[in-house]
Design an enzyme around this catalytic site. Structure first.
Site, short mmCIF file in Angstrom:
data_model
loop_
_atom_site.label_atom_id
_atom_site.label_comp_id
_atom_site.label_asym_id
_atom_site.label_seq_id
_atom_site.Cartn_x
_atom_site.Cartn_y
_atom_site.Cartn_z
N TYR A 1 44.23 -26.59 49.60
CA TYR A 1 43.07 -27.00 50.53
C TYR A 1 41.89 -27.47 49.97
O TYR A 1 41.57 -28.56 50.03
CB TYR A 1 42.63 -25.53 51.28
CG TYR A 1 41.73 -25.83 52.38
CD1 TYR A 1 42.36 -26.21 53.62
CD2 TYR A 1 40.30 -25.78 52.28
CE1 TYR A 1 41.48 -26.41 54.65
CE2 TYR A 1 39.47 -26.12 53.30
CZ TYR A 1 39.90 -26.31 54.60
OH TYR A 1 39.13 -26.70 55.58
N SER B 1 35.01 -30.37 54.63
CA SER B 1 34.98 -29.01 54.34
C SER B 1 33.97 -28.81 53.58
O SER B 1 33.55 -29.50 52.71
CB SER B 1 36.29 -28.53 54.04
OG SER B 1 36.02 -26.87 53.69
#
Length: 256
Positions: free
Chosen positions: A161, A148
């Site tokens: 996350y 990410s």
């Protein structure tokens, strides 16, 4: 394209396992790998990945659905077993399944933290171990972990996350260091801001959405289709000398 170059990207006869294959990025990657010739094991925790399976089979490939929750470590061996039972082995693993929980750090429930880590990190490690054992025995294999932009940055209101995606990038490099000399390439794709369920809240926030778009040189949110080419590249022999790389597919976000 001449035949030699085409063969470098050809996945005919290969078996790929893709987690989170029922929709979104995972669905697009699975169908893209099928377009390149691979047969698929489609892992989903949803009631069905029938649409993905149908698309794969319409391309003339074979597909098997494994419905399971990757957060349950005890169920993960069944994924690799399905690949072996159905197709005789595994050549490509794409660890795509992921979740996000958005709350300020001071309010971030430990249960949310743990759930995110179980899905986004712990399942990745265990599946890499299980698939890696077979790949090391055969002397070849491709593992693609989905990282990410928050593998590099801190984000806002997503501590679990962010921690998980930093760890995915680090794990990718650690495994590459051990396995590259044995014929197994471990790399990652770091998608930019993609138009998926995980970013719906951001896209619906006019202020945050504009802030994000203003930083993307390409001037748009990413689309599922933007990951197909990079995934095929990292799954194919064209990337045989790439090891431990985190490939940003971000419209130029990281440039700024």
């Amino acid at each position: 394209m001449n035949s030699h170059l085409r063969n470098r990207f050809d996945l005919t006869g290969k078996t790929a396992v893709v987690t989170g294959a029922g929709r979104g990025l995972g669905q697009a990657i699975a169908i893209g790998l099928a377009e390149a010739g691979a047969n698929l094991v489609l892992v989903t925790n949803r009631t069905s990945a029938a649409e993905t399976k149908s698309s794969v089979e319409n391309l003339g490939r074979k597909a098997r659905i494994v419905q399971t929750d990757v957060a349950d470590r005890s169920k993960l061996p069944t994924i690799i077993d399905a690949a072996v039972e159905t197709f005789g082995g595994i050549d490509i693993l794409v660890n795509n399944a992921g979740i996000i929980r958005r709350t300020p750090a001071i309010e971030h429930a430990y249960s949310d933290w743990q759930e995110v880590l179980d899905v986004n990190l712990n399942s990745v490690f265990v599946l890499c171990q299980l698939a890696g054992e077979l790949m090391l025995e055969q002397g070849s294999g491709k593992i693609i972990n989905i990282a990410s932009m928050l593998s590099f940055q801190g984000g806002i209101n997503v501590p679990g996350y962010t921690a998980s995606k930093h760890a995915v990038a680090g794990l990718t490099k650690a495994l590459a260091n051990e396995w590259a000399s044995k014929g197994v390439q471990v790399n990652a794709i770091a998608p930019g801001y993609m138009a998926t369920d995980n970013t719906e809240a951001l896209r619906n926030d006019p202020v945050r959405s504009r802030q994000i778009l203003d930083r993307i040189p390409a001037g748009r949110w990413g689309d599922n289709q933007d990951l197909i080419g990079p995934a095929i590249f990292l799954a194919s022999s064209a990337s045989d000398y790439m090891n431990g790389h985190v490939l940003c597919v971000d419209g130029g976000w990281m440039n700024r």
